[in-house]
Design an enzyme around this catalytic site. Sequence first.
Site, PDB file in Angstrom:
ATOM      1  N   LYS A  82       0.893  -1.173   0.000  1.00 56.87           N
ATOM      2  CA  LYS A  82       0.000   0.000   0.000  1.00 56.87           C
ATOM      3  C   LYS A  82       0.927   1.218   0.000  1.00 56.87           C
ATOM      4  O   LYS A  82       1.446   1.624   1.030  1.00 56.87           O
ATOM      5  CB  LYS A  82      -0.896  -0.061   1.229  1.00 56.87           C
ATOM      6  CG  LYS A  82      -1.930   1.023   1.362  1.00 56.87           C
ATOM      7  CD  LYS A  82      -2.854   0.696   2.549  1.00 56.87           C
ATOM      8  CE  LYS A  82      -3.761   1.871   2.870  1.00 56.87           C
ATOM      9  NZ  LYS A  82      -3.025   2.977   3.554  1.00 56.87           N
TER      10      LYS A  82
ATOM     11  N   GLY B 120      -7.180  13.500   5.879  1.00 56.21           N
ATOM     12  CA  GLY B 120      -7.664  14.115   7.104  1.00 56.21           C
ATOM     13  C   GLY B 120      -8.676  15.225   6.918  1.00 56.21           C
ATOM     14  O   GLY B 120      -9.210  15.755   7.896  1.00 56.21           O
TER      15      GLY B 120
ATOM     16  N   GLY C 247      -9.691  11.720   2.651  1.00 59.58           N
ATOM     17  CA  GLY C 247     -10.714  12.733   2.820  1.00 59.58           C
ATOM     18  C   GLY C 247     -12.076  12.217   3.216  1.00 59.58           C
ATOM     19  O   GLY C 247     -13.012  13.009   3.370  1.00 59.58           O
TER      20      GLY C 247
ATOM     21  N   ASN D 296     -10.246   6.080   8.034  1.00 61.94           N
ATOM     22  CA  ASN D 296      -9.262   6.019   9.109  1.00 61.94           C
ATOM     23  C   ASN D 296      -9.567   7.043  10.192  1.00 61.94           C
ATOM     24  O   ASN D 296     -10.245   6.750  11.165  1.00 61.94           O
ATOM     25  CB  ASN D 296      -7.843   6.190   8.561  1.00 61.94           C
ATOM     26  CG  ASN D 296      -6.776   5.829   9.582  1.00 61.94           C
ATOM     27  OD1 ASN D 296      -7.070   5.261  10.626  1.00 61.94           O
ATOM     28  ND2 ASN D 296      -5.530   6.172   9.299  1.00 61.94           N
TER      29      ASN D 296
END
Length: 244
Positions: A102, A162, A191, A212
């Site tokens: 990743k 974020g 986002g 996340n």
Amino acid sequence: MELFHCFGARPEHRVDTRQAVDMLAASGCRWLAVNTHTIDEVSRGDDLPIGYSTATLGSVRDALGAASPVRPVLNINHPTTAAEAIDRTRRAVEMTGLRIIKLEVLDEGFNLSQNAAVVEAATVLVGEGLEVWPLITPDAAVFADCVELGSTMVRVMGSPIGARRGIDPQWRSATDALLADATVPVMLDGGVGSVEHAVAAAEQGFSSILVNSCLFADGDPVAALREFRAAIDSVEKPTELVGR
């Protein structure tokens, strides 16, 4: 639509082994993202962290058990140059034997992908026989480069990391175009801030979505993942809701 997730974006997002296992159960995620930003501080692959607390690759894998379908992937998080990403990937692969990557290369603020650097690193790593999932901002030419070099999935940012804004309006047409012509799975990664964003991504045609930091907004990431899972399933299986 698959639901992916990590286990915190900042040190204050605390996830121990039990909670990591509970999060995977709530989400139905088939992948365990293994952070590599502390690779200089560990001597064994099993000690690489899952998030920012006490959970590690070894502890979570042991808790899941040998029969678990969850597969670890190396999360090459927070490099800011292609050289750093390549070096860290090689070291992590050697330590763990894991070969799904990743991959990201971010700007100095850790908010946006450096697309050219991502393609540079991915080209080298795919050439070394690794399966690479690069992260890019939406750009048709860069997406095509990722597919051509052999990426098996491309992760496309909806807005800065974020930001929790979902897909930024300035990127909507670009993401629509990528999805229309995609020949590999496309993940919305960056986002995402709400269940509504996940539903919109499913309706738009993304193959998967990664969440996340928003999981920790109310302090209970397990409950948040249950909400995301239920919302995504309701989009995919509307006929099952009839008569309920």
